[in-house]
Design an enzyme around this catalytic site. Structure first.
Site, PDB file in Angstrom:
ATOM      1  N   ASP A  36       0.814  -1.220   0.000  1.00 11.17           N
ATOM      2  CA  ASP A  36       0.000   0.000   0.000  1.00 11.17           C
ATOM      3  C   ASP A  36       0.848   1.271   0.000  1.00 11.17           C
ATOM      4  O   ASP A  36       0.700   2.141   0.863  1.00 11.17           O
ATOM      5  CB  ASP A  36      -0.918   0.027   1.227  1.00 11.17           C
ATOM      6  CG  ASP A  36      -1.677  -1.273   1.427  1.00 11.17           C
ATOM      7  OD1 ASP A  36      -2.165  -1.832   0.436  1.00 11.17           O
ATOM      8  OD2 ASP A  36      -1.773  -1.739   2.579  1.00 11.17           O
ATOM      9  N   GLU A 211     -11.717   0.013  -3.318  1.00 11.41           N
ATOM     10  CA  GLU A 211     -11.106   0.559  -2.110  1.00 11.41           C
ATOM     11  C   GLU A 211      -9.923   1.424  -2.506  1.00 11.41           C
ATOM     12  O   GLU A 211      -9.759   1.759  -3.684  1.00 11.41           O
ATOM     13  CB  GLU A 211     -10.681  -0.575  -1.174  1.00 11.41           C
ATOM     14  CG  GLU A 211      -9.741  -1.591  -1.823  1.00 11.41           C
ATOM     15  CD  GLU A 211      -9.353  -2.722  -0.893  1.00 11.41           C
ATOM     16  OE1 GLU A 211      -9.741  -2.716   0.274  1.00 11.41           O
ATOM     17  OE2 GLU A 211      -8.632  -3.633  -1.353  1.00 11.41           O
TER      18      GLU A 211
END
Length: 450
Positions: A36, A211
């Site tokens: 991420d 997301e």
């Protein structure tokens, strides 16, 4: 097998902390799992704020699932040499975080008015005050590397994961996050409170998980990027608008689904020294377990109409490699169509990296972006192993480029470092092509010039 992962994760992390550095190519952080990546340009350096995957054990997270308890920050001036500045936030030093949550998921960081604001999601211990599920907190520092001091409470009225912050040209700040849908809202000047209503960005795909929002602006176009499960795994998509809160128009795919089945992906996009880059992750060091990931970076470009050209993931990544450094040719730019493979140096110590195996005469590997600078190198050294022996040839730039070295390898079962003289190499940046001339099963770890 998991106990070996955990053991070598600990060893690798210790080594990285001792050296404080990591080398370029993909993945560009070695010695620990990272995911991420939120990349930011602060001054003349790129700072990357990833989440930090660890392997759950009994009593520490949920075995077989994502497990994260802290964050590190990494930086680079050239996208090749990366410095680990160490841990900046850990779950057990944030007042409102549930101490057994191990859910410090995708973060972000932004600069405003002399302060650096680090946003992170995790589970709160007081569900009465903050609700069930994830909340999003803020930690503040005077420098991009910290020390960061967490706020005593999470952001009010924000429930979800994957925070992303954007500051528009007019100075208005926005917070984005996800929880089933993707949400956006204005932030107050203090960067820790919402300033108005929360908006559902409802123009995005209605089916399949979405997301990880990350918004950036270029030439008046606002790009909302996000992972979306169109089929079975996440791919990176984007929508565009003329307003930070939309309405958005779904426009295209930035990166296709992982060819090897890594279920997640997560992105950020920056411009650095007049080039755009896509940061994302894959499970390079953990091919059998996609909850232990590693961050990557590749170049990104645009069409004349502002649409994004699809990015094909590479092992070579970006940045130049100094000719005097260990050139990891297993992170290649191109390879021959047959008689070549890439494997871990040690399947129980995966953070040691990979090797190229030249399996028959004619097999070759190409590595671009080697910077010879103005130095005149006299030798080349190769770390190799071959039970049969053989001859390896090194050419400049391309397969029919000038030969700079022919290296004879003795037969043996152990790794050896073989050194030989090189022909003069023109100054500047070149590619290397290394090919097998005779012999078979020559394993190559790295090459360097001296």
């Amino acid at each position: 097998m998991k106990k070996y992962y955990q053991f070598w994760l600990n060893i690798g992390a210790w080594l990285l902390l001792m050296t404080g550095t990591a080398q370029g190519q993909n993945p560009f952080i070695t010695g620990q799992f990272t995911a991420d990546p939120s990349a930011r340009v602060f001054g003349d350096r790129v700072y990357v704020y990833p989440s930090h995957d660890i392997l759950a054990t009994q009593g520490k997270g949920r075995v077989g699932w994502f497990c994260m308890e802290d964050y590190h920050v990494f930086s680079s001036a050239n996208l090749t040499d990366w410095t680990d500045h160490g841990m900046i936030v850990t779950q057990n030093k944030v007042p409102w975080v549930r101490p057994d949550s191990y859910s410090m998921w995708a973060p972000d960081c932004i600069y405003r008015n002399g302060k650096y604001y680090f946003y992170f999601p995790t589970a709160a211990k007081d569900t009465t005050a903050y609700g069930r599920g994830f909340a999003i907190g803020v930690a503040i520092a005077d420098k991009p590397t910290g020390p960061f001091v967490p706020e005593s409470t999470p952001i009010n009225k924000v429930h979800g994961i994957d925070p992303n912050v954007f500051i528009d040209k007019d100075g208005q700040a926005y917070l984005y996050w996800s929880q089933g849908n993707i949400y956006g809202a204005k932030l107050k000047e203090n960067m820790t409170e919402l300033d108005g209503e929360v908006k559902v960005l409802g123009e995005l795909p209605g089916k399949g998980l979405k997301e990880g929002p990350y918004l950036f602006e270029r030439k008046g176009i606002y790009y909302l990027t996000y992972p979306h499960v169109e089929n079975k795994t996440e791919r990176l998509e984007y929508a565009i608008s003329d307003n930070p809160l939309g309405p958005f128009k779904v426009t295209g795919v930035i990166m296709d689904e992982s060819a090897t089945g890594c279920w997640t992906n997560h992105q950020s996009v920056i411009e650095f020294k007049d080039q755009w880059y896509l940061f994302y992750h894959h499970n390079d060091y953990s091919p059998a377990f996609d909850k232990a990931r590693s961050i990557r970076v590749d170049s990104l470009s645009f069409n004349a109409d502002g649409t994004i050209r699809k990015v094909k993931p590479t092992l070579r990544g970006v940045g130049l490699t100094d000719a005097g450094a260990a050139i990891q040719v297993d992170r290649y730019s191109s390879i021959s169509d047959k008689d070549l493979s890439v494997a871990f140096l040690d399947t129980l110590q995966k953070f040691n990296g990979w090797k190229v195996i030249l399996e028959a005469p004619g097999a070759w590997v190409q590595y671009n972006g080697v910077d010879f600078g103005t130095k005149q190198y006299k030798h080349i050294k190769l770390k190799v192993r071959s039970s049969t022996g053989g001859t390896v040839q090194v050419r400049l730039d391309q397969a029919d480029g000038p030969v700079v070295a022919t290296v004879k390898l003795a037969a043996g079962n152990n790794w050896q470092e073989v050194k030989t003289r090189v022909s003069p190499v023109r100054q500047g940046v070149h590619g290397l092509v290394i090919s097998l001339q005779d012999g078979k099963a020559v394993e190559l770890d790295w090459v360097r010039f001296e």
